[in-house]
Design a protein around this motif. Structure first.
Motif, short mmCIF file in Angstrom:
data_model
loop_
_atom_site.label_atom_id
_atom_site.label_comp_id
_atom_site.label_asym_id
_atom_site.label_seq_id
_atom_site.Cartn_x
_atom_site.Cartn_y
_atom_site.Cartn_z
N LYS A 1 0.84 -1.20 0.00
CA LYS A 1 0.00 0.00 0.00
C LYS A 1 0.87 1.24 0.00
O LYS A 1 1.86 1.33 0.73
CB LYS A 1 -0.93 0.01 1.22
N SER B 1 -2.33 3.07 -8.49
CA SER B 1 -3.12 3.62 -7.40
C SER B 1 -2.47 3.22 -6.08
O SER B 1 -1.51 2.45 -6.07
CB SER B 1 -4.57 3.10 -7.45
N THR B 2 -2.99 3.73 -4.99
CA THR B 2 -2.39 3.40 -3.70
C THR B 2 -2.65 1.96 -3.28
O THR B 2 -2.01 1.45 -2.36
CB THR B 2 -2.94 4.35 -2.60
N GLU B 3 -3.55 1.26 -4.00
CA GLU B 3 -3.96 -0.08 -3.57
C GLU B 3 -3.53 -1.20 -4.52
O GLU B 3 -3.69 -2.37 -4.18
CB GLU B 3 -5.50 -0.13 -3.42
N ASN B 4 -3.04 -0.88 -5.74
CA ASN B 4 -2.83 -1.95 -6.73
C ASN B 4 -1.36 -2.25 -7.00
O ASN B 4 -1.00 -2.74 -8.07
CB ASN B 4 -3.52 -1.59 -8.06
#
Length: 457
Positions: free
Chosen positions: A7, A64-67
């Motif tokens: 993350k 993105s911050t999640e991928n």
């Protein structure tokens, strides 16, 4: 055990920020996996406690911050090196872009090499023949020297760079121990194709290794390009004992990329918005050129930069002039007269030429001839200024001879074809041909015995 961080804290331009990171070093190489399939790379540029900022070479589009999964490798950015790099083309971080395979070598080097210790330096001596009269005679390039070209937008610096690469010749060097490293930053696709095609047509490509960062490539890669090129040059020079000529264009693109990255990182700007460490950053590039006492090889560096608004006091040429050993300045006025190469003689100089020319290096008359040509051409500028006030018809006979000398000097000595390769003997003979336009008694910078020997045709 290798850790992966799944993350991000923040994304800003080409930068990603992570929190809670431990055991990471500045400049460390980073692998970034996007959506479990695409691999990108980056390097650590800032550490604040457990907060880390990473530059992503391929840009952050699609991240993105999640991928993502971020893995710190524990190593700096390295490139694989072997003699097989000659004749190849790579991007700014050493990945092949010529359709060929990656370099199969266990020898890898950190691109963030150190400047040469002054104590370990060998003083440059032997001259490099470029085949360009204005350079060879008046601002001679010496093996191991750093001699930049100060140009301007729209001028012929690319053509001069190609001509130097195609024609450069070092005394004592052969095809086996002479190589050229060409680095380009922020160049357009047509310019990159021009470089490739020119080297192929001249047959020089076999001993040239190219590192190209195109205008639409990431600016992060642009910052690494000159260091990658110089790392390859250091390997060829100090591991393989080759004489290496490094041509890097355009240092202005590099400095502007540095300014953009500095702005994104929120650093306090200095003169004209450039970071306050621009001088030390440029020096870490330029000072990697030279010769070592205990090595046979050498690195000679010709960085090319375009002066914004033709302003030689701009921070980039200004700081470059402090670090390097002279400069070759291109003239907008000569360029508009269709004179190629449009080299402005008077503001150009080579601080090391005095120890690499004359008897035993070029020819015994070189030093005195250079002094006289500089003096005569300087006087031409004064007379041209006077002629604008009183008119040419009211000039004295000797002043009109100087005007004739100035015109012939620009058209015959400075001007030459972009494929014309003049030997140093031809260049010096043309210099004497120009001086014969003036009365013998005007040549007060040449000793009588030298004048007697070379004055007659």
């Amino acid at each position: 055990m290798v850790k992966e961080y799944l993350k991000l804290d923040k994304i800003q331009g080409p930068l990603i920020m992570l929190d809670g990171v431990s055991e990471v070093a500045y400049g460390e190489f980073v692998k970034i996996t996007v959506d479990s399939r695409e691999i990108r790379s980056g390097k650590v540029i800032k550490i604040d406690g457990d907060y880390v900022v990473v530059q992503v070479f391929e840009g952050t589009t699609g991240i993105s911050t999640e991928n993502v999964a971020v893995q710190f490798t524990g190593k700096p950015l390295e490139i694989a090196l072997s003699p097989d790099i000659l004749g190849r083309t790579f991007n700014g971080v050493g990945k092949p872009i010529d359709g060929g395979l990656s370099i199969a070598s266990t020898h890898r080097e950190n691109i963030n090499g150190r400047p040469i210790n002054p104590v370990a330096r060998q003083y440059p001596r032997n001259f490099i023949q470029t085949g360009i009269s204005a350079i060879d005679a008046l601002m001679t390039l010496i093996r191991g020297q750093k001699l930049p070209i100060f140009s301007g937008n729209g001028m012929a610096h690319n053509e001069i760079a190609v001509q130097i690469v195609n024609q450069a010749k070092i005394e004592g060097a052969t095809a086996e121990n002479f190589a050229i490293v060409f680095g380009a930053m922020g160049v357009r696709h047509d310019d990159a194709n021009y470089f490739r095609k020119s080297f192929e047509e001249s047959g020089a490509l076999d001993h040239v290794v190219m590192y190209l960062n195109l205008a639409d490539d990431p600016i992060v890669e642009r910052i690494s390009t000159p260091r990658t090129a110089l790392t390859a040059a250091e390997y060829l020079a100090f591991e393989k004992n080759m004489h290496v000529l490094v041509v890097i264009t355009d240092m202005t693109s590099y400095a502007e990329a540095l300014r953009e990255m500095s702005s994104i990182r929120g650093e306090v700007p200095s003169r004209k918005g450039y970071p306050g460490y621009l001088y030390s950053d440029l020096s870490t590039i330029y000072e990697r050129a030279g010769m070592l006492e205990n090595k046979e090889g050498s690195i000679t560096l010709i960085p090319i930069l375009t002066m914004p608004n033709d302003d030689i006091t701009h921070p980039i040429p200004d700081l470059t002039g402090f670090i390097t050993e002279g400069q070759i300045v291109l003239s907008r006025e000569l360029n508009q007269k269709q004179i190629y190469p449009p080299i402005a003689i008077l503001p150009s100089l080579s601080r090391l030429m005095k120890d690499g020319i004359g008897a035993g290096y070029t020819r015994e008359d070189h030093v005195d001839l250079t002094n006289q040509l500089f003096a005569a051409y300087s006087h031409v500028q004064d007379i041209r200024s006077l002629a604008q006030i009183i008119g040419e018809d009211d000039l004295s006979e000797i002043d009109q001879l100087y005007l004739k000398f100035g015109k012939k000097f620009e058209e015959r000595f400075i001007s030459q074809g972009n494929h014309e390769n003049r030997s140093i003997t031809e260049t010096l003979d043309i210099g004497w041909e120009m001086l014969r336009i003036l009365p013998k008694e005007e040549l007060d910078r040449i000793p009588p015995e030298m004048l007697d020997k070379y004055w007659e045709v």
